[in-house]
Design a protein around this motif. Structure first.
Motif, PDB file in Angstrom:
ATOM      1  N   UNK A 196      39.358  15.896 -10.539  1.00  0.00           N
ATOM      2  CA  UNK A 196      38.849  14.542 -11.003  1.00  0.00           C
ATOM      3  C   UNK A 196      37.316  14.605 -10.518  1.00  0.00           C
ATOM      4  N   UNK A 197      36.327  13.936 -11.261  1.00  0.00           N
ATOM      5  CA  UNK A 197      34.788  14.270 -11.003  1.00  0.00           C
ATOM      6  C   UNK A 197      34.638  12.522 -10.668  1.00  0.00           C
ATOM      7  N   UNK A 198      33.959  12.432  -9.347  1.00  0.00           N
ATOM      8  CA  UNK A 198      33.682  11.172  -8.794  1.00  0.00           C
ATOM      9  C   UNK A 198      32.241  10.768  -9.236  1.00  0.00           C
ATOM     10  N   UNK A 199      31.904  10.072  -9.975  1.00  0.00           N
ATOM     11  CA  UNK A 199      30.606   9.602 -10.111  1.00  0.00           C
ATOM     12  C   UNK A 199      30.117   8.363  -9.438  1.00  0.00           C
ATOM     13  N   UNK A 200      28.927   8.344  -8.911  1.00  0.00           N
ATOM     14  CA  UNK A 200      28.451   7.235  -8.050  1.00  0.00           C
ATOM     15  C   UNK A 200      27.565   6.296  -8.931  1.00  0.00           C
ATOM     16  N   UNK A 201      27.334   4.746  -8.726  1.00  0.00           N
ATOM     17  CA  UNK A 201      26.673   3.951  -9.477  1.00  0.00           C
ATOM     18  C   UNK A 201      25.756   3.190  -8.757  1.00  0.00           C
ATOM     19  N   UNK A 202      24.491   3.187  -9.348  1.00  0.00           N
ATOM     20  CA  UNK A 202      23.134   2.544  -8.707  1.00  0.00           C
ATOM     21  C   UNK A 202      22.954   1.304  -9.577  1.00  0.00           C
ATOM     22  N   UNK A 203      22.741   0.121  -9.028  1.00  0.00           N
ATOM     23  CA  UNK A 203      22.339  -1.001  -9.814  1.00  0.00           C
ATOM     24  C   UNK A 203      20.928  -1.252  -9.680  1.00  0.00           C
ATOM     25  N   UNK A 204      20.193  -1.366 -10.846  1.00  0.00           N
ATOM     26  CA  UNK A 204      18.803  -1.635 -10.829  1.00  0.00           C
ATOM     27  C   UNK A 204      18.584  -3.119 -10.811  1.00  0.00           C
ATOM     28  N   UNK A 205      17.697  -3.442  -9.672  1.00  0.00           N
ATOM     29  CA  UNK A 205      17.172  -5.000  -9.374  1.00  0.00           C
ATOM     30  C   UNK A 205      18.465  -5.618  -9.337  1.00  0.00           C
ATOM     31  N   UNK A 206      19.269  -5.262  -8.619  1.00  0.00           N
ATOM     32  CA  UNK A 206      20.405  -6.183  -8.322  1.00  0.00           C
ATOM     33  C   UNK A 206      20.036  -6.990  -6.832  1.00  0.00           C
ATOM     34  N   UNK A 207      20.415  -8.099  -6.704  1.00  0.00           N
ATOM     35  CA  UNK A 207      20.235  -8.862  -5.557  1.00  0.00           C
ATOM     36  C   UNK A 207      20.854  -8.338  -4.259  1.00  0.00           C
ATOM     37  N   UNK A 208      20.994  -8.452  -3.054  1.00  0.00           N
ATOM     38  CA  UNK A 208      21.549  -8.035  -2.112  1.00  0.00           C
ATOM     39  C   UNK A 208      22.966  -8.705  -2.258  1.00  0.00           C
TER      40      UNK A 208
END
Ligand SMILES: [Zn+2]
Length: 337
Positions: A196-208
């Motif tokens: 299994x490969x775990x990929x991490x997510x980043x959200x652009x301009x998401x509020x807190x």
């Protein structure tokens, strides 16, 4: 007024009133109504705080700066109708989100037909999401689409912006349900061999968002999830949650040249600096949003190692964002080393 309230009031009508002949709307009136609808959007600012309507109107008009302007009418608490002068302006706002006001997310809906504002759920919005920790094998549009579908409804896949810089990533624009927890990772068996490969997510301009339940619209202090806050306030969790929020990639990879590029660059600059999608002048009309942000700048702006202490606990970190978050949620304070 809710759908149930309306139904209950209609129920009180007499049989004579309910069965009286209905009139057919004149064709021209219907066409004019449809034209108006095609140029309008309805939006709701999420969160428990009721927004200042005048400030909201003023700020959004300045932030969007669309051709011909936009009329903003308050419908009820935190719900507004936006009437644009042309389709391009409406589309620019719709596809340029997510938009925020006073750190809260503005969710836009496209009204259609005879839809009632009372029935709109305001539960879906679009974000650019970056998928990190990707093997080279995955840098293709088809795989981006596959991975994006694990997050939400895919609208676009961008392979270019993530090619430059130290870490490679794919960007996908996805429609996400805002009342569900933000996904933090994707687990994929790439070769079908059980690895299994775990990929991490980043959200652009998401509020807190809430570091406990990972939902938008509230913070840990307002979270309705019962249970201990300690897991949510560990350094590891705060580090991951703060990392998940990011700005758009540098504009040279995104916006081409000209006035539009400059305006988007200014919006991103404000996002970085103030956590707010607006110009500096526009933001002045918003009351106290700025002073709070400045407090955290002041606390976390020191260079080098920052010590956060209190009781038996302490933390040392060089990342001001993590120091501020730990201080806030564990009620600790800064100590100069
Ligand atoms: Zn929560």
């Amino acid at each position: 007024m809710s759908e149930t309230d309306i139904a209950s009031l209609c129920h009180a009508l007499s049989i004579g009133e309910k069965e009286s002949p209905a009139k057919i709307l004149d064709g021209n009136l219907k066409n004019r109504g449809e034209q108006r609808l095609a140029l309008s959007l309805v939006g709701k600012v999420l969160g428990s705080k009721v927004v200042n309507r005048e400030a909201f109107r003023d700020v959004m008009q300045r932030v969007w700066r669309v051709s011909g302007g936009v009329e903003i009418e308050a419908i009820e608490d935190n719900v507004f109708e936006f009437q644009f002068k042309n389709l391009e302006a409406r589309q620019r706002v719709l596809s340029g989100g997510p938009w925020r006001f006073d750190k809260a997310l503005l969710v836009l809906e496209e009204p259609s037909g005879t839809s009632e504002i009372a029935n709109m759920e305001f539960n879906r919005t679009e974000f650019w999401v970056q998928i990190h920790n990707l093997p080279i094998l995955c840098m293709s549009e088809e795989i981006g689409l596959f991975l994006g579908n694990m997050i939400g409804e895919v609208r676009n896949v961008d392979l270019e912006a993530g090619k430059n810089g130290s870490s490679r990533f794919i960007r996908v624009r996805v429609g996400i349900k805002v009342d569900e927890p933000l996904k933090r990772s994707l687990r994929v068996d790439l070769l079908g061999d059980g690895k299994i490969t775990t990929m991490l997510l980043r959200y652009e301009r998401v509020p807190d968002f809430c570091y406990k339940c990972n939902r938008l619209g509230h913070n840990i202090g307002e979270c309705s999830n019962t249970g201990d806050n300690r897991k949510a306030t560990t350094e590891a969790n705060i580090r991951l949650c703060t990392w998940m929020r990011t700005v758009s990639p540098p504009k040279k990879y995104l916006y081409g040249s000209g006035k539009g590029r400059k305006e988007q660059g200014m919006r991103d600059w404000n996002e970085d600096r103030y956590g707010f999608s607006g110009t500096r002048e526009a933001s002045r009309s918003q009351g106290n949003w700025r002073s709070k942000q400045h407090d955290s700048d002041k606390d976390g702006g020191r260079k080098g190692i920052i010590r956060v202490v209190g009781g038996k606990e302490h933390l040392e970190t060089s990342d001001p964002k993590i120091a501020c978050a730990v201080k806030k949620w564990r009620h600790l304070w800064f100590c100069r080393s």
